[in-house]
Design a protein around this motif. Structure first.
Motif, PDB file in Angstrom:
ATOM      1  N   UNK A   1       1.807   7.489   5.044  1.00 26.68           N
ATOM      2  CA  UNK A   1       2.239   8.435   4.036  1.00 26.68           C
ATOM      3  C   UNK A   1       3.467   9.177   4.524  1.00 26.68           C
ATOM      4  N   UNK A   2       3.989  10.054   3.705  1.00 29.69           N
ATOM      5  CA  UNK A   2       5.267  10.712   3.991  1.00 29.69           C
ATOM      6  C   UNK A   2       5.133  11.920   4.902  1.00 29.69           C
TER       7      UNK A   2
ATOM      8  N   UNK B   1      -6.328  18.671   3.659  1.00 30.56           N
ATOM      9  CA  UNK B   1      -5.301  17.696   3.333  1.00 30.56           C
ATOM     10  C   UNK B   1      -5.916  16.562   2.517  1.00 30.56           C
ATOM     11  N   UNK B   2      -5.117  16.010   1.629  1.00 30.27           N
ATOM     12  CA  UNK B   2      -5.538  14.867   0.821  1.00 30.27           C
ATOM     13  C   UNK B   2      -4.562  13.723   1.009  1.00 30.27           C
ATOM     14  N   UNK B   3      -5.064  12.512   0.898  1.00 30.26           N
ATOM     15  CA  UNK B   3      -4.217  11.319   0.977  1.00 30.26           C
ATOM     16  C   UNK B   3      -4.650  10.366  -0.124  1.00 30.26           C
ATOM     17  N   UNK B   4      -3.819  10.242  -1.143  1.00 30.11           N
ATOM     18  CA  UNK B   4      -4.097   9.338  -2.257  1.00 30.11           C
ATOM     19  C   UNK B   4      -3.503   7.973  -1.956  1.00 30.11           C
ATOM     20  N   UNK B   5      -4.303   6.937  -2.139  1.00 28.95           N
ATOM     21  CA  UNK B   5      -3.874   5.578  -1.806  1.00 28.95           C
ATOM     22  C   UNK B   5      -3.829   4.705  -3.047  1.00 28.95           C
ATOM     23  N   UNK B   6      -2.929   3.751  -3.027  1.00 33.89           N
ATOM     24  CA  UNK B   6      -2.849   2.767  -4.094  1.00 33.89           C
ATOM     25  C   UNK B   6      -2.305   1.470  -3.527  1.00 33.89           C
TER      26      UNK B   6
ATOM     27  N   UNK C   1      -9.997   6.907  -4.622  1.00 32.75           N
ATOM     28  CA  UNK C   1      -9.017   6.290  -3.712  1.00 32.75           C
ATOM     29  C   UNK C   1      -8.305   7.357  -2.869  1.00 32.75           C
ATOM     30  N   UNK C   2      -9.084   8.294  -2.356  1.00 30.01           N
ATOM     31  CA  UNK C   2      -8.511   9.419  -1.635  1.00 30.01           C
ATOM     32  C   UNK C   2      -9.296   9.706  -0.362  1.00 30.01           C
TER      33      UNK C   2
ATOM     34  N   UNK D   1       0.850  -1.190   0.000  1.00 25.05           N
ATOM     35  CA  UNK D   1       0.000   0.000   0.000  1.00 25.05           C
ATOM     36  C   UNK D   1       0.885   1.238   0.000  1.00 25.05           C
ATOM     37  N   UNK D   2       0.580   2.148  -0.887  1.00 22.64           N
ATOM     38  CA  UNK D   2       1.309   3.414  -0.942  1.00 22.64           C
ATOM     39  C   UNK D   2       0.326   4.549  -0.632  1.00 22.64           C
TER      40      UNK D   2
END
Length: 122
Positions: free
Chosen positions: A113-114, A19-24, A75-76, A1-2
């Protein structure tokens, strides 16, 4: 998962940021998503979480000011932060647990996430 977090910045007290967090990497809709934050010299703390079914959970310090949401078609996950205070200044991290429920402990999150910096000036 990224996980890829974005949207941080510098804002005056009383202002807003999203804030946004995109996942894959796996089926986004089947697991929970959460936001944590870490201020200098402090432990990383839970801010908000949303279950796979859309139930939301908040730390007392942000309840009524922050709103977590998710868009499974993109996916966010999002964190809308309103009425920001200087004490909200921190690096914000999105995180995903292994399952659909929302744990409060950071030890329950294998995916991070980073981080994105949020600075609120007085």
């Amino acid at each position: 998962v990224q996980l890829q977090a974005s949207g941080g910045g510098l804002v005056q007290a009383g202002g807003s940021l999203r804030l946004s967090c995109a996942a894959s990497g796996r089926t986004f809709s089947s697991y929970a998503m959460s936001w944590f934050r870490q201020a200098p010299g402090k432990e990383r703390e839970f801010v908000a979480g949303i279950s796979w079914g859309g139930s939301t959970y908040y730390a007392d310090s942000v309840k009524g000011r922050f709103t977590i949401s998710r868009d499974n078609t993109k996916n966010t996950a999002y964190l809308q932060m309103d009425s920001l205070k200087p004490e909200d200044t921190a690096v914000y991290y999105c995180a995903a647990p292994r399952y659909g429920s929302v744990p409060y402990s950071k030890q329950s999150y294998p995916y991070w996430g980073q981080g994105t910096q949020v600075t609120v000036s007085s």
